[in-house]
Design an enzyme around this catalytic site. Structure first.
Site, PDB file in Angstrom:
ATOM      1  N   HIS A   1       1.246  -0.616   0.225  1.00 11.00           N
ATOM      2  CA  HIS A   1       0.125   0.430   0.085  1.00 11.00           C
ATOM      3  C   HIS A   1       1.049   0.619   0.132  1.00 11.00           C
ATOM      4  O   HIS A   1       0.913   2.326  -0.144  1.00 11.00           O
ATOM      5  CB  HIS A   1      -1.059  -0.175   1.510  1.00 11.00           C
ATOM      6  CG  HIS A   1      -2.305  -0.821   1.266  1.00 11.00           C
ATOM      7  ND1 HIS A   1      -2.761  -1.487  -0.129  1.00 11.00           N
ATOM      8  CD2 HIS A   1      -2.302  -1.689   2.611  1.00 11.00           C
ATOM      9  CE1 HIS A   1      -3.711  -2.341   0.381  1.00 11.00           C
ATOM     10  NE2 HIS A   1      -3.520  -2.570   1.493  1.00 11.00           N
TER      11      HIS A   1
ATOM     12  N   ASP B   1      -3.115 -10.868  -2.819  1.00  7.80           N
ATOM     13  CA  ASP B   1      -3.411 -10.272  -0.913  1.00  7.80           C
ATOM     14  C   ASP B   1      -5.344  -9.995  -1.355  1.00  7.80           C
ATOM     15  O   ASP B   1      -5.326  -9.361  -2.902  1.00  7.80           O
ATOM     16  CB  ASP B   1      -2.923  -8.881  -0.361  1.00  7.80           C
ATOM     17  CG  ASP B   1      -2.906  -8.240   0.257  1.00  7.80           C
ATOM     18  OD1 ASP B   1      -2.607  -8.360   1.629  1.00  7.80           O
ATOM     19  OD2 ASP B   1      -4.180  -7.431   0.976  1.00  7.80           O
TER      20      ASP B   1
ATOM     21  N   HIS C   1      -6.768  -7.136  -0.172  1.00  5.60           N
ATOM     22  CA  HIS C   1      -6.933  -6.044  -0.825  1.00  5.60           C
ATOM     23  C   HIS C   1      -5.740  -5.480  -2.232  1.00  5.60           C
ATOM     24  O   HIS C   1      -4.899  -5.874  -2.276  1.00  5.60           O
ATOM     25  CB  HIS C   1      -6.014  -5.309   0.376  1.00  5.60           C
ATOM     26  CG  HIS C   1      -6.913  -4.882   1.851  1.00  5.60           C
ATOM     27  ND1 HIS C   1      -6.139  -6.224   2.280  1.00  5.60           N
ATOM     28  CD2 HIS C   1      -7.880  -5.217   2.425  1.00  5.60           C
ATOM     29  CE1 HIS C   1      -7.048  -5.855   3.624  1.00  5.60           C
ATOM     30  NE2 HIS C   1      -8.063  -5.178   3.249  1.00  5.60           N
TER      31      HIS C   1
ATOM     32  N   ASP D   1      -4.701 -12.901   3.680  1.00  6.12           N
ATOM     33  CA  ASP D   1      -6.133 -12.595   3.722  1.00  6.12           C
ATOM     34  C   ASP D   1      -7.591 -12.425   3.589  1.00  6.12           C
ATOM     35  O   ASP D   1      -8.460 -12.692   4.103  1.00  6.12           O
ATOM     36  CB  ASP D   1      -5.890 -11.395   4.407  1.00  6.12           C
ATOM     37  CG  ASP D   1      -5.014 -10.327   3.485  1.00  6.12           C
ATOM     38  OD1 ASP D   1      -4.900 -10.240   2.485  1.00  6.12           O
ATOM     39  OD2 ASP D   1      -5.007  -9.017   4.059  1.00  6.12           O
TER      40      ASP D   1
END
Length: 307
Positions: free
Chosen positions: A126, A163, A165, A244
């Site tokens: 991120h 991931d 995200h 995740d």
């Protein structure tokens, strides 16, 4: 040759607070599962060095690097945003995380390892060139990919991000860069609410709805990632390995299991074997249910090491 496993005790010292899901216990859970699965002796351990500022500056602005250093507290915690904080040891931990990715890249390109996994924190995908966010200070995978391009002279590298995200920081670093192909899937709409609208030709972003399970993800990999990777012929593959999207992880709402991560890793390894001399460097991103994280990393490592 074997699979390298890069980590460092400094990565345990980055402390976001007792309430925070991105916690030192994540790395301890991985260690526990390595021992329980009896593969600990089958991987080669390496201590992560500290990255240099020149390494960080291949991706991040000097202003960002200076800002992160300046926000390092002498005690307690410094809040960068509602999700991202620093303690006195965080900057050093972040240098270890980036340093692990760089050292693993060197080792794999030099032929000391077939591939490598970096069990590090804070995570990175991120972190944008000029902004820390989403638990991330510096973008470990992006820094390693730039190192491969600019220090080792590779011409084409791929980044695979599984991931849950979207890796907005990695996309920001490489959008429009013809030397880099990024393939990702992610839950959408979901934090960081990006990725679905970028049409840069080197971005293969696949937004997926909540409750997507492994078979749908495998179809995405097979139909959308693999043809682009085959066409691109990467000379090395980097993996943002977030776990995740596991069905037991309540940070999100997808339904993958360990076998799905093993299958995805096997597909990446097959592409690397055909085009990249087998060269893969994988870096830990998310994964917050400790049991699921440890089991999934073991599945990922087994597929990397073919054990």
């Amino acid at each position: 040759m074997a699979t390298g496993f890069y980590s460092h005790p400094d990565c345990l010292r980055h402390d976001n607070g007792q309430w925070h899901p991105e916690c030192p216990a994540r790395l301890q859970a991985i260690e526990d599962q390595l021992i329980a699965s009896r593969i600990d002796s089958l991987i080669e351990r390496e201590e992560a060095p500290l990255a240099e500022e020149t390494d960080l500056a291949r991706v991040h602005t000097q202003a960002h690097i200076d800002y992160i250093k300046s926000r390092t507290p002498e005690q307690g915690r410094s809040e960068l945003d509602p999700d991202t904080s620093m303690c006195p040891e965080s900057y050093r931990a972040a240098l270890r995380a980036a340093g692990a990715a760089i050292a693993a890249t060197d080792a794999v390109i030099e032929g000391r390892y077939d591939n490598a996994f970096c069990s590090v924190r804070p995570p990175g995908h991120h972190a944008e060139p000029a902004r820390a966010m989403g638990f991330c200070l510096f973008n470990n995978v992006a820094i390693a990919a730039r190192h491969a391009l600019e220090v080792h002279g590779l011409q084409r590298v791929a980044i695979v991000d599984f991931d849950v995200h979207h890796g907005n920081g990695t996309e920001a670093a490489f959008s429009g860069d013809s030397r880099v192909l990024m393939c990702s899937f992610f839950q959408h709409p979901f934090y960081p609410f990006s990725g679905a609208d970028n049409h840069a030709s080197n971005m293969v972003n696949v937004p997926l709805p909540a409750r997507t399970k492994g078979m749908q993800v495998r179809e995405v990999v097979d139909m959308m990632w693999l043809p682009r990777l085959e066409e691109f012929k990467p000379q090395m593959i980097f993996v943002s390995a977030g776990f995740d999207a596991h069905r037991e992880d309540d940070m999100a709402n997808m339904g993958l299991v360990e076998d799905d991560y093993a299958w995805i890793t096997a597909q990446i390894r097959a592409v690397a074997r055909r085009h990249a001399q087998g060269r893969i460097v994988s870096c830990l991103e998310g994964g917050y249910n400790l049991s699921a994280l440890g089991r999934s990393v073991v599945a990922h490592l087994r597929a990397l090491a073919e054990i």
